[in-house]
Design a protein around this motif. Structure first.
Motif, PDB file in Angstrom:
ATOM      1  N   PRO A   1       0.849  -1.227  -0.004  1.00 37.87           N
ATOM      2  CA  PRO A   1       0.027  -0.081   0.054  1.00 37.87           C
ATOM      3  C   PRO A   1       0.777   1.338   0.069  1.00 37.87           C
ATOM      4  N   PHE A   2       0.153   2.390  -0.126  1.00 40.65           N
ATOM      5  CA  PHE A   2       0.816   3.646  -0.506  1.00 40.65           C
ATOM      6  C   PHE A   2       1.856   3.832  -1.549  1.00 40.65           C
ATOM      7  N   THR A   3       2.151   2.878  -2.571  1.00 42.54           N
ATOM      8  CA  THR A   3       2.874   3.200  -3.645  1.00 42.54           C
ATOM      9  C   THR A   3       2.332   4.130  -4.498  1.00 42.54           C
ATOM     10  N   ASN A   4       1.120   4.113  -4.677  1.00 43.29           N
ATOM     11  CA  ASN A   4       0.343   5.035  -5.492  1.00 43.29           C
ATOM     12  C   ASN A   4      -0.901   5.470  -4.905  1.00 43.29           C
ATOM     13  N   PRO A   5      -0.948   6.248  -3.436  1.00 46.31           N
ATOM     14  CA  PRO A   5      -2.360   6.477  -2.645  1.00 46.31           C
ATOM     15  C   PRO A   5      -3.402   7.020  -3.357  1.00 46.31           C
ATOM     16  N   ILE A   6      -4.501   6.866  -3.103  1.00 45.47           N
ATOM     17  CA  ILE A   6      -5.772   7.495  -3.769  1.00 45.47           C
ATOM     18  C   ILE A   6      -6.142   8.952  -3.133  1.00 45.47           C
ATOM     19  N   MET A   7      -5.388   8.894  -2.039  1.00 44.54           N
ATOM     20  CA  MET A   7      -5.586  10.363  -1.445  1.00 44.54           C
ATOM     21  C   MET A   7      -4.275  10.713  -0.773  1.00 44.54           C
ATOM     22  N   GLU A   8      -3.607  11.790  -0.912  1.00 38.71           N
ATOM     23  CA  GLU A   8      -2.410  12.433  -0.153  1.00 38.71           C
ATOM     24  C   GLU A   8      -2.415  13.910   0.109  1.00 38.71           C
ATOM     25  N   ILE A   9      -2.698  14.370   1.424  1.00 39.91           N
ATOM     26  CA  ILE A   9      -2.758  15.512   1.830  1.00 39.91           C
ATOM     27  C   ILE A   9      -1.520  16.047   2.710  1.00 39.91           C
ATOM     28  N   SER A  10      -0.956  17.223   2.374  1.00 41.78           N
ATOM     29  CA  SER A  10       0.108  17.529   3.223  1.00 41.78           C
ATOM     30  C   SER A  10       0.013  19.008   3.890  1.00 41.78           C
ATOM     31  N   ASN A  11       0.924  19.136   4.768  1.00 40.02           N
ATOM     32  CA  ASN A  11       1.060  20.268   5.623  1.00 40.02           C
ATOM     33  C   ASN A  11      -0.219  20.688   6.286  1.00 40.02           C
ATOM     34  N   ILE A  12      -0.672  19.735   6.934  1.00 38.21           N
ATOM     35  CA  ILE A  12      -2.213  19.888   7.873  1.00 38.21           C
ATOM     36  C   ILE A  12      -1.624  20.452   9.160  1.00 38.21           C
ATOM     37  N   THR A  13      -1.835  21.461   9.579  1.00 37.08           N
ATOM     38  CA  THR A  13      -1.655  21.963  10.920  1.00 37.08           C
ATOM     39  C   THR A  13      -2.379  21.564  12.269  1.00 37.08           C
ATOM     40  N   ASP A  14      -3.481  20.865  12.213  1.00 35.87           N
ATOM     41  CA  ASP A  14      -4.038  20.438  13.342  1.00 35.87           C
ATOM     42  C   ASP A  14      -4.098  18.867  13.125  1.00 35.87           C
ATOM     43  N   THR A  15      -4.855  18.188  14.296  1.00 40.77           N
ATOM     44  CA  THR A  15      -4.632  16.787  14.172  1.00 40.77           C
ATOM     45  C   THR A  15      -5.960  16.033  13.751  1.00 40.77           C
ATOM     46  N   THR A  16      -6.913  17.042  13.275  1.00 38.98           N
ATOM     47  CA  THR A  16      -8.114  16.650  12.715  1.00 38.98           C
ATOM     48  C   THR A  16      -8.391  16.817  11.359  1.00 38.98           C
ATOM     49  N   ARG A  17      -8.767  15.996  10.596  1.00 44.96           N
ATOM     50  CA  ARG A  17      -9.248  16.331   9.080  1.00 44.96           C
ATOM     51  C   ARG A  17     -10.409  15.780   8.690  1.00 44.96           C
ATOM     52  N   SER A  18     -11.358  16.466   8.339  1.00 50.20           N
ATOM     53  CA  SER A  18     -12.482  16.192   7.563  1.00 50.20           C
ATOM     54  C   SER A  18     -12.644  15.808   6.138  1.00 50.20           C
ATOM     55  N   GLU A  19     -12.875  14.722   5.668  1.00 48.90           N
ATOM     56  CA  GLU A  19     -12.648  14.483   4.324  1.00 48.90           C
ATOM     57  C   GLU A  19     -13.905  13.608   3.700  1.00 48.90           C
ATOM     58  N   GLU A  20     -14.262  13.852   2.435  1.00 54.36           N
ATOM     59  CA  GLU A  20     -15.202  12.758   1.985  1.00 54.36           C
ATOM     60  C   GLU A  20     -14.372  11.726   1.198  1.00 54.36           C
ATOM     61  N   ARG A  21     -14.722  10.764   1.602  1.00 57.77           N
ATOM     62  CA  ARG A  21     -13.863   9.432   0.839  1.00 57.77           C
ATOM     63  C   ARG A  21     -14.265   9.267  -0.568  1.00 57.77           C
ATOM     64  N   ARG A  22     -13.088   9.154  -1.346  1.00 59.33           N
ATOM     65  CA  ARG A  22     -13.394   9.320  -2.796  1.00 59.33           C
ATOM     66  C   ARG A  22     -13.368   7.838  -3.261  1.00 59.33           C
ATOM     67  N   VAL A  23     -14.258   7.198  -2.623  1.00 61.10           N
ATOM     68  CA  VAL A  23     -14.102   5.653  -3.133  1.00 61.10           C
ATOM     69  C   VAL A  23     -15.557   5.050  -3.049  1.00 61.10           C
ATOM     70  N   GLY A  24     -15.732   3.806  -3.701  1.00 60.20           N
ATOM     71  CA  GLY A  24     -17.221   3.317  -3.769  1.00 60.20           C
ATOM     72  C   GLY A  24     -17.492   2.755  -2.623  1.00 60.20           C
ATOM     73  N   LYS A  25     -18.664   2.334  -2.616  1.00 57.85           N
ATOM     74  CA  LYS A  25     -19.334   1.515  -1.253  1.00 57.85           C
ATOM     75  C   LYS A  25     -18.756   0.254  -0.999  1.00 57.85           C
ATOM     76  N   GLU A  26     -18.620  -0.076   0.176  1.00 59.58           N
ATOM     77  CA  GLU A  26     -18.157  -1.310   0.665  1.00 59.58           C
ATOM     78  C   GLU A  26     -16.568  -1.494   0.302  1.00 59.58           C
ATOM     79  N   CYS A  27     -15.842  -0.293   0.550  1.00 59.89           N
ATOM     80  CA  CYS A  27     -14.418  -0.367   0.107  1.00 59.89           C
ATOM     81  C   CYS A  27     -13.532  -0.456   1.285  1.00 59.89           C
ATOM     82  N   ARG A  28     -12.531  -1.247   1.195  1.00 58.41           N
ATOM     83  CA  ARG A  28     -11.815  -1.165   2.468  1.00 58.41           C
ATOM     84  C   ARG A  28     -10.476  -0.327   2.194  1.00 58.41           C
ATOM     85  N   SER A  29     -10.060   0.817   3.132  1.00 59.45           N
ATOM     86  CA  SER A  29      -9.095   1.695   3.064  1.00 59.45           C
ATOM     87  C   SER A  29      -8.012   1.525   4.200  1.00 59.45           C
ATOM     88  N   ARG A  30      -7.068   2.042   3.778  1.00 54.26           N
ATOM     89  CA  ARG A  30      -5.936   2.309   5.197  1.00 54.26           C
ATOM     90  C   ARG A  30      -5.335   3.639   5.093  1.00 54.26           C
TER      91      ARG A  30
END
Length: 450
Positions: free
Chosen positions: A420-449
């Protein structure tokens, strides 16, 4: 008148010189003497027949060697003659022989010398004498030998004048001594100093050393990997110093060496053979590379090449190039790596290693230096969603622990389980707090890491 008495030679007297004087007792009245000397016991072949001798002595010269002679004497009175004295017999000595070797005045005779001389055919033995003086008072050896014309004798003193002689000698007769010859022995071989015999852990860059024999001496040097010197590495002659510098070709190898002296073109015997074993090679350092910077100050791995025949290693780390103090000094390391858990940040360090086995140790390796970078922050701990959770809404908050001194965070999300993480589906940098709200850009019933 009474018979004359013969002296000093009596019946069966042996080893008489071929030039001698016969003598007898003087008569008590005025008289003359008759003398007969024979070569046969039947008195029918005489070499002397004197009838009017007035003295009581008579000289014989140039008699034959190893020959029996018989003699008798009587006194003569004008009116009568005495009876002949009792006959006396003597045997002349064996002849002397020629000395062959060492020749008279010979130089450079080894201590283990072979003496040779000419044969006396009639003799069944010989006596040889060697001395340090012409009078043979200071005897080196005195040997009675069989029917031989050579003798291997062991002399004790180098650079010393000796005198020698031989005569035929057995139970039946003794010969005249040969002429005395003189000779001089070889100079002493030097005493070897370094490397010592049967020493080990010797550096391959070596200065061989031996003692000076005298100020006029030169030296021959011989070095080999074989005790019989069949495989010669170095053969130098007429060195004018008591040492020889040489870089040996192999580590952890047995070598053999010896030296001899040359004084006025007279060479000594070789010295004793000394043997030694060279050390194992110093390790070659790999990581961290020399003069590298920004090295991690936590969990830093040090690595070097394996050394053949090494059993363990010693690792040293210091802040000063002279290693007067140590940050770390570790012994008995059984692999070619060493892990330092924590170092100071933004600090220059120096490190080195040596190898050890049962024979000793290698030299220190080359010294490497490196500089640590700023301390890396600790890893954040994922809080939500927790590992293995299900039914996570697409609109979610990703939460992790706060890390001291961290200024920003990066997030990666992937759906791939293998690598995993060789070509991640999402990568966000320079976050300044410890919480991030995001909408998953995946289909239903999908396992993520994450």
């Amino acid at each position: 008148p009474p018979r004359s008495t013969l002296f000093p030679y009596t019946t069966l007297f042996r080893s008489i010189p071929i030039n001698l004087t016969l003598s007898w007792s003087e008569a008590s009245y005025e008289t003359s003497y008759s003398l007969q000397v024979y070569t046969t016991p039947t008195f029918d072949e005489y070499i002397v027949n004197e009838t009017q001798l007035t003295a009581t002595t008579y000289s014989l010269t140039n008699l034959e060697h190893n020959k029996d002679y018989i003699w008798k004497v009587k006194s003569n009175d004008p009116n009568c003659q005495t009876l002949w004295s009792e006959a006396a017999r003597f045997t002349t000595s064996y002849r002397n022989m020629n000395l062959l070797y060492p020749k008279d005045g010979e130089e450079c005779v080894t201590l283990n010398a072979t003496f040779e001389w000419g044969q006396v055919i009639e003799a069944f033995g010989y006596r040889i004498q060697v001395a340090r003086d012409e009078e043979f008072a200071d005897i080196v050896f005195d040997e009675l030998l069989g029917v031989v014309t050579e003798y291997e004798g062991t002399l004790l003193d180098n650079s010393t004048v000796h005198y020698w002689r031989v005569r035929a000698e057995d139970q039946w007769n003794t010969g005249d001594w040969s002429f005395v010859f003189q000779f001089k022995t070889t100079p002493s071989p030097p005493a070897l100093i370094f490397p010592e015999n049967e020493s080990s852990n010797i550096d391959v860059n070596l200065n061989f050393q031996w003692e000076q024999v005298n100020e006029n001496a030169f030296y021959d040097f011989l070095l080999s990997k074989n005790s019989d010197f069949s495989d010669t590495l170095v053969y130098e002659i007429d060195l004018n110093t008591e040492g020889y510098e040489y870089s040996l070709p192999e580590f952890f190898m047995d070598y053999y060496w010896k030296v001899r002296t040359n004084v006025d073109n007279c060479r000594s015997e070789w010295s004793d053979v000394f043997t030694f074993k060279t050390s194992i090679p110093a390790p070659i350092l790999l990581l961290p590379e020399n003069h590298s910077d920004k090295q991690a100050n936590k969990q830093l791995l040090f690595q070097w090449e394996d050394v053949p025949n090494a059993e363990t290693y010693v690792f040293q780390l210091s802040k000063d190039i002279d290693f007067e103090t140590s940050v770390e000094y570790a012994i008995g390391i059984q692999s070619s790596t060493y892990l330092m858990p924590l170092l100071e940040e933004l600090t220059e360090y120096y490190w080195r290693v040596f190898a050890v086995n049962e024979h000793g140790r290698s030299n220190w390796s080359e010294v490497f230096t490196f500089t640590t970078g700023a301390s890396l922050p600790n890893r954040p701990i994922p809080i939500s969603p927790i590992s293995g959770s299900v039914k996570i809404p697409k609109d979610m908050s990703i939460v992790w622990s706060l890390v001291d001194d961290a200024t920003s965070y990066d997030i990666q999300i992937d759906t791939v389980e293998t690598n995993p993480f060789t070509n991640p589906i999402m990568e966000i940098s320079n976050i300044t707090d410890t919480t991030r709200s995001e909408e998953r850009r995946v289909g239903k019933e999908c396992r993520s890491r994450w």
